[in-house]
Write an enzyme that holds these catalytic residues in place. Structure first.
Site, PDB file in Angstrom:
ATOM      1  N   SER A  39    -106.806   9.878  -4.687  1.00 55.81           N
ATOM      2  CA  SER A  39    -106.475  11.224  -4.222  1.00 55.81           C
ATOM      3  C   SER A  39    -106.706  11.345  -2.717  1.00 55.81           C
ATOM      4  O   SER A  39    -106.052  10.654  -1.946  1.00 55.81           O
ATOM      5  CB  SER A  39    -107.295  12.232  -5.039  1.00 55.81           C
ATOM      6  OG  SER A  39    -106.812  13.528  -4.863  1.00 55.81           O
TER       7      SER A  39
ATOM      8  N   ASP B  99     -97.918  14.759 -12.371  1.00 55.02           N
ATOM      9  CA  ASP B  99     -99.032  15.070 -11.457  1.00 55.02           C
ATOM     10  C   ASP B  99     -98.646  16.293 -10.614  1.00 55.02           C
ATOM     11  O   ASP B  99     -97.693  16.231  -9.827  1.00 55.02           O
ATOM     12  CB  ASP B  99     -99.300  13.846 -10.552  1.00 55.02           C
ATOM     13  CG  ASP B  99    -100.530  14.020  -9.675  1.00 55.02           C
ATOM     14  OD1 ASP B  99    -100.871  15.161  -9.338  1.00 55.02           O
ATOM     15  OD2 ASP B  99    -101.133  12.992  -9.313  1.00 55.02           O
TER      16      ASP B  99
ATOM     17  N   HIS C 148    -103.075  14.377 -12.591  1.00 57.31           N
ATOM     18  CA  HIS C 148    -103.712  13.806 -11.389  1.00 57.31           C
ATOM     19  C   HIS C 148    -104.881  12.889 -11.768  1.00 57.31           C
ATOM     20  O   HIS C 148    -105.580  12.376 -10.906  1.00 57.31           O
ATOM     21  CB  HIS C 148    -104.198  14.970 -10.515  1.00 57.31           C
ATOM     22  CG  HIS C 148    -104.493  14.572  -9.099  1.00 57.31           C
ATOM     23  ND1 HIS C 148    -103.583  13.953  -8.273  1.00 57.31           N
ATOM     24  CD2 HIS C 148    -105.631  14.703  -8.351  1.00 57.31           C
ATOM     25  CE1 HIS C 148    -104.139  13.725  -7.085  1.00 57.31           C
ATOM     26  NE2 HIS C 148    -105.376  14.170  -7.110  1.00 57.31           N
TER      27      HIS C 148
HETATM   28  C1  MLT Z   1    -105.640  15.908  -0.442  1.00 59.59           C
HETATM   29  O1  MLT Z   1    -106.000  16.979  -0.031  1.00 59.59           O
HETATM   30  O2  MLT Z   1    -105.878  14.828   0.121  1.00 59.59           O
HETATM   31  C2  MLT Z   1    -104.829  15.930  -1.676  1.00 59.59           C
HETATM   32  O3  MLT Z   1    -104.362  17.205  -1.852  1.00 59.59           O
HETATM   33  C3  MLT Z   1    -105.542  15.537  -2.901  1.00 59.59           C
HETATM   34  C4  MLT Z   1    -106.892  16.141  -3.058  1.00 59.59           C
HETATM   35  O4  MLT Z   1    -107.824  15.560  -2.566  1.00 59.59           O
HETATM   36  O5  MLT Z   1    -107.048  17.176  -3.730  1.00 59.59           O
END
Ligand code: MLT
Length: 204
Positions: A104, A154, A185
């Site tokens: 992420s 996702d 996700h």
């Molecule tokens: C981010 O902010 O890098 C992406 O939206 C994923 C997350 O960390 O929630």
């Protein structure tokens, strides 16, 4: 600026050093089990992001969900890249032999390293990444192997964005392998197993 981290010396000094990059709200402890699944003989450098969002560590600021603060992204990407240079010198490992594993927000900063610096990473496992920045000429990434784990459903990293990221990396010469799941996700055990198999085939 220094970065809070864990370094674990591996048993095989020739094996790539695994750089672990957590998701939003995570810490340097979160992804240690992934290193065991991917390459147990590797040294591990697991880093905590320097940005706090309501108390939650991240690797760069965002203005809203999915909307990145690009100035901070560029600054933090340089910060991490410089930290890797220093860590390699201090710990005595080969700076050119680092494979990132990010989830992420951690996958996004790993992708940003690839987007900004030619030799930042030898390869990367990106679990649920987004396109970190648009309209940028990528460095030459000839034969840099990249695994992307993505979800057809996702809601944060949409399939179109996965395709866009794949095309951008391919366009720079990287060899990208996308593994699709249907668990939103989430980072699942089957996705980790797919990454481990990809690693065996692509990195060693
Ligand atoms: C981010 O902010 O890098 C992406 O939206 C994923 C997350 O960390 O929630």
């Amino acid at each position: 600026m220094s970065m809070r981290h864990i370094f674990k010396q591996g048993t095989d000094p020739a094996a790539p050093v695994l750089l672990l990059l957590h998701g939003t709200g995570g810490t340097e402890h979160d992804l240690l089990s992934l290193a065991d699944a991917i390459s147990p003989e590797s040294s591990v450098l697991s880093v905590r992001g320097n940005v706090l969002e309501n108390g939650m560590p991240r690797f760069f600021r965002r203005l809203a969900e999915g909307v990145f603060d690009l100035e901070d992204l560029v600054f933090r990407t340089e910060e991490l890249n410089t930290f890797l240079d220093t860590a390699a010198e201090e710990r005595g490992f080969d700076r050119r032999n680092i494979v990132a594993i990010g989830y992420s927000n951690g996958a996004n900063i790993a992708a940003s390293l690839l987007f900004h610096y030619k030799d930042a990473l030898r390869g990367a496992i990106l679990h649920h990444p987004m396109v970190p920045i648009r309209g940028k000429q990528l460095p030459e990434l000839a034969d840099v192997p990249v695994f992307i784990g993505a979800g057809t459903n996702d809601p944060i990293c949409r399939p179109e964005e996965t395709e866009e990221l794949t095309a951008l990396l391919n366009g720079a010469g990287a060899s990208v392998n996308v593994h699709w799941e249907r668990f939103g996700h989430q980072l699942t055990g089957t996705e980790v197993a797919a990454a481990a198999q990809w690693y065996r085939e692509s990195i060693q």
